[in-house]
Design a protein around this motif. Structure first.
Motif, PDB file in Angstrom:
ATOM      1  N   ILE A 100     -44.397  47.499  43.158  1.00  0.00           N
ATOM      2  CA  ILE A 100     -43.820  46.343  42.473  1.00  0.00           C
ATOM      3  C   ILE A 100     -42.409  46.137  43.004  1.00  0.00           C
ATOM      4  N   LEU A 101     -42.056  44.903  43.224  1.00  0.00           N
ATOM      5  CA  LEU A 101     -40.727  44.591  43.727  1.00  0.00           C
ATOM      6  C   LEU A 101     -40.066  43.599  42.782  1.00  0.00           C
ATOM      7  N   TYR A 102     -38.838  43.889  42.422  1.00  0.00           N
ATOM      8  CA  TYR A 102     -38.051  42.992  41.588  1.00  0.00           C
ATOM      9  C   TYR A 102     -37.201  42.142  42.517  1.00  0.00           C
ATOM     10  N   ALA A 103     -37.356  40.811  42.436  1.00  0.00           N
ATOM     11  CA  ALA A 103     -36.653  39.906  43.345  1.00  0.00           C
ATOM     12  C   ALA A 103     -35.817  38.903  42.564  1.00  0.00           C
ATOM     13  N   ASN A 104     -34.719  38.506  43.152  1.00  0.00           N
ATOM     14  CA  ASN A 104     -33.919  37.439  42.560  1.00  0.00           C
ATOM     15  C   ASN A 104     -34.622  36.109  42.759  1.00  0.00           C
ATOM     16  N   PRO A 105     -34.452  35.181  41.809  1.00  0.00           N
ATOM     17  CA  PRO A 105     -35.079  33.861  41.963  1.00  0.00           C
ATOM     18  C   PRO A 105     -34.692  33.209  43.288  1.00  0.00           C
ATOM     19  N   GLY A 106     -35.699  32.649  43.946  1.00  0.00           N
ATOM     20  CA  GLY A 106     -35.474  31.982  45.227  1.00  0.00           C
ATOM     21  C   GLY A 106     -35.771  32.862  46.423  1.00  0.00           C
ATOM     22  N   THR A 107     -35.911  34.175  46.205  1.00  0.00           N
ATOM     23  CA  THR A 107     -36.180  35.084  47.324  1.00  0.00           C
ATOM     24  C   THR A 107     -37.657  35.424  47.451  1.00  0.00           C
ATOM     25  N   GLU A 108     -38.473  34.872  46.581  1.00  0.00           N
ATOM     26  CA  GLU A 108     -39.896  35.189  46.591  1.00  0.00           C
ATOM     27  C   GLU A 108     -40.575  34.916  47.941  1.00  0.00           C
ATOM     28  N   PRO A 109     -40.318  33.779  48.600  1.00  0.00           N
ATOM     29  CA  PRO A 109     -40.968  33.540  49.905  1.00  0.00           C
ATOM     30  C   PRO A 109     -40.628  34.615  50.943  1.00  0.00           C
ATOM     31  N   PHE A 110     -39.411  35.110  50.911  1.00  0.00           N
ATOM     32  CA  PHE A 110     -38.991  36.180  51.815  1.00  0.00           C
ATOM     33  C   PHE A 110     -39.874  37.410  51.625  1.00  0.00           C
ATOM     34  N   TYR A 111     -40.091  37.809  50.379  1.00  0.00           N
ATOM     35  CA  TYR A 111     -40.877  39.016  50.100  1.00  0.00           C
ATOM     36  C   TYR A 111     -42.374  38.793  50.300  1.00  0.00           C
ATOM     37  N   PRO A 118     -46.870  37.262  44.007  1.00  0.00           N
ATOM     38  CA  PRO A 118     -46.372  37.076  42.637  1.00  0.00           C
ATOM     39  C   PRO A 118     -47.323  37.691  41.618  1.00  0.00           C
ATOM     40  N   MET A 119     -46.755  38.328  40.618  1.00  0.00           N
ATOM     41  CA  MET A 119     -47.565  38.895  39.534  1.00  0.00           C
ATOM     42  C   MET A 119     -47.735  37.841  38.442  1.00  0.00           C
ATOM     43  N   LEU A 120     -48.872  37.850  37.822  1.00  0.00           N
ATOM     44  CA  LEU A 120     -49.142  36.903  36.745  1.00  0.00           C
ATOM     45  C   LEU A 120     -48.927  37.532  35.373  1.00  0.00           C
ATOM     46  N   THR A 121     -48.778  38.844  35.333  1.00  0.00           N
ATOM     47  CA  THR A 121     -48.718  39.528  34.044  1.00  0.00           C
ATOM     48  C   THR A 121     -47.432  40.307  33.814  1.00  0.00           C
ATOM     49  N   ALA A 122     -46.463  40.176  34.667  1.00  0.00           N
ATOM     50  CA  ALA A 122     -45.225  40.956  34.502  1.00  0.00           C
ATOM     51  C   ALA A 122     -44.453  40.472  33.284  1.00  0.00           C
ATOM     52  N   MET A 123     -43.892  41.418  32.562  1.00  0.00           N
ATOM     53  CA  MET A 123     -43.090  41.134  31.377  1.00  0.00           C
ATOM     54  C   MET A 123     -41.826  41.978  31.491  1.00  0.00           C
ATOM     55  N   ALA A 124     -40.757  41.562  30.822  1.00  0.00           N
ATOM     56  CA  ALA A 124     -39.510  42.318  30.894  1.00  0.00           C
ATOM     57  C   ALA A 124     -38.714  42.170  29.610  1.00  0.00           C
ATOM     58  N   ILE A 125     -37.918  43.170  29.339  1.00  0.00           N
ATOM     59  CA  ILE A 125     -36.920  43.129  28.272  1.00  0.00           C
ATOM     60  C   ILE A 125     -35.580  43.391  28.948  1.00  0.00           C
ATOM     61  N   LEU A 137     -34.300  34.703  35.562  1.00  0.00           N
ATOM     62  CA  LEU A 137     -35.061  35.944  35.713  1.00  0.00           C
ATOM     63  C   LEU A 137     -36.230  36.033  34.748  1.00  0.00           C
ATOM     64  N   ILE A 138     -36.076  35.444  33.567  1.00  0.00           N
ATOM     65  CA  ILE A 138     -37.157  35.419  32.584  1.00  0.00           C
ATOM     66  C   ILE A 138     -37.214  34.047  31.933  1.00  0.00           C
ATOM     67  N   ALA A 139     -38.366  33.735  31.399  1.00  0.00           N
ATOM     68  CA  ALA A 139     -38.542  32.481  30.677  1.00  0.00           C
ATOM     69  C   ALA A 139     -38.128  32.685  29.223  1.00  0.00           C
ATOM     70  N   PRO A 140     -37.675  31.631  28.586  1.00  0.00           N
ATOM     71  CA  PRO A 140     -37.384  31.753  27.152  1.00  0.00           C
ATOM     72  C   PRO A 140     -38.637  32.168  26.394  1.00  0.00           C
ATOM     73  N   SER A 141     -38.453  32.876  25.330  1.00  0.00           N
ATOM     74  CA  SER A 141     -39.572  33.365  24.536  1.00  0.00           C
ATOM     75  C   SER A 141     -40.364  32.216  23.935  1.00  0.00           C
ATOM     76  N   THR A 142     -41.688  32.376  23.934  1.00  0.00           N
ATOM     77  CA  THR A 142     -42.556  31.411  23.258  1.00  0.00           C
ATOM     78  C   THR A 142     -42.959  31.947  21.895  1.00  0.00           C
ATOM     79  N   ASP A 143     -42.445  33.111  21.552  1.00  0.00           N
ATOM     80  CA  ASP A 143     -42.717  33.757  20.266  1.00  0.00           C
ATOM     81  C   ASP A 143     -42.162  32.876  19.146  1.00  0.00           C
TER      82      ASP A 143
END
Length: 150
Positions: A100-111, A118-125, A137-143
């Motif tokens: 798993i690689l943690y990337a800054n937004p905008g660097t995804e094509p490089f990696y 891209p992961m479809l299930t990654a979550m973060a706190i 880095l994260i989307a606002p909560s939908t909770d």
């Protein structure tokens, strides 16, 4: 370019400054020393005694390796150091079921060019959720209060 995994050579104040100017945020020298000490894989690149690049991977040796904190000094950017350090950490991590690689937004094509998808299930706190949302880095909560009901 001289490559090493020997963190005994590292001046942690210099590494902290590298992360600040890369720019990957403010990371305290003592926190970096602890983070790298607890990482299975680490790579540092020096040019004529100057720390040019650094990165690490937290791994368990079997299931998961997590590549993070890849930084390149602005003076050395555009020379392939980011690609080289990511490739070295990826190769060191081979044999794990997932890398798993943690990337800054905008660097995804490089990696993606290095084989990461891209992961479809990654979550973060994040300790500072508002800052993480602002940086993309994260989307606002939908909770909608579900946490309070459980």
């Amino acid at each position: 370019m001289e490559w090493t995994s020997d963190q005994d050579r590292i001046d942690w104040d210099v590494l902290s400054e590298l992360y600040r100017i890369a720019p990957l945020g403010d990371k305290k020298p003592e926190d970096l020393k602890r983070a790298f000490a607890n990482s299975m894989y680490k790579c540092f690149a020096f040019e004529e005694g100057t720390l040019a690049s650094a990165g690490r991977a937290v791994a368990d040796g079997v299931d998961c390796s997590y590549i993070c904190d890849i930084a390149v000094h602005p003076r050395f950017q555009g020379r392939g150091l980011g690609k080289e350090i990511a490739t070295r950490l990826r190769d060191l991590s081979r044999g794990h079921r997932k890398i798993i690689l943690y990337a800054n937004p905008g660097t995804e094509p490089f990696y993606e060019k290095l084989g990461f998808r891209p992961m479809l299930t990654a979550m973060a706190i994040f300790s500072n959720e508002d800052a993480a949302i602002k940086r993309g880095l994260i989307a606002p909560s939908t909770d909608r209060g579900d946490r309070q009901r459980h």
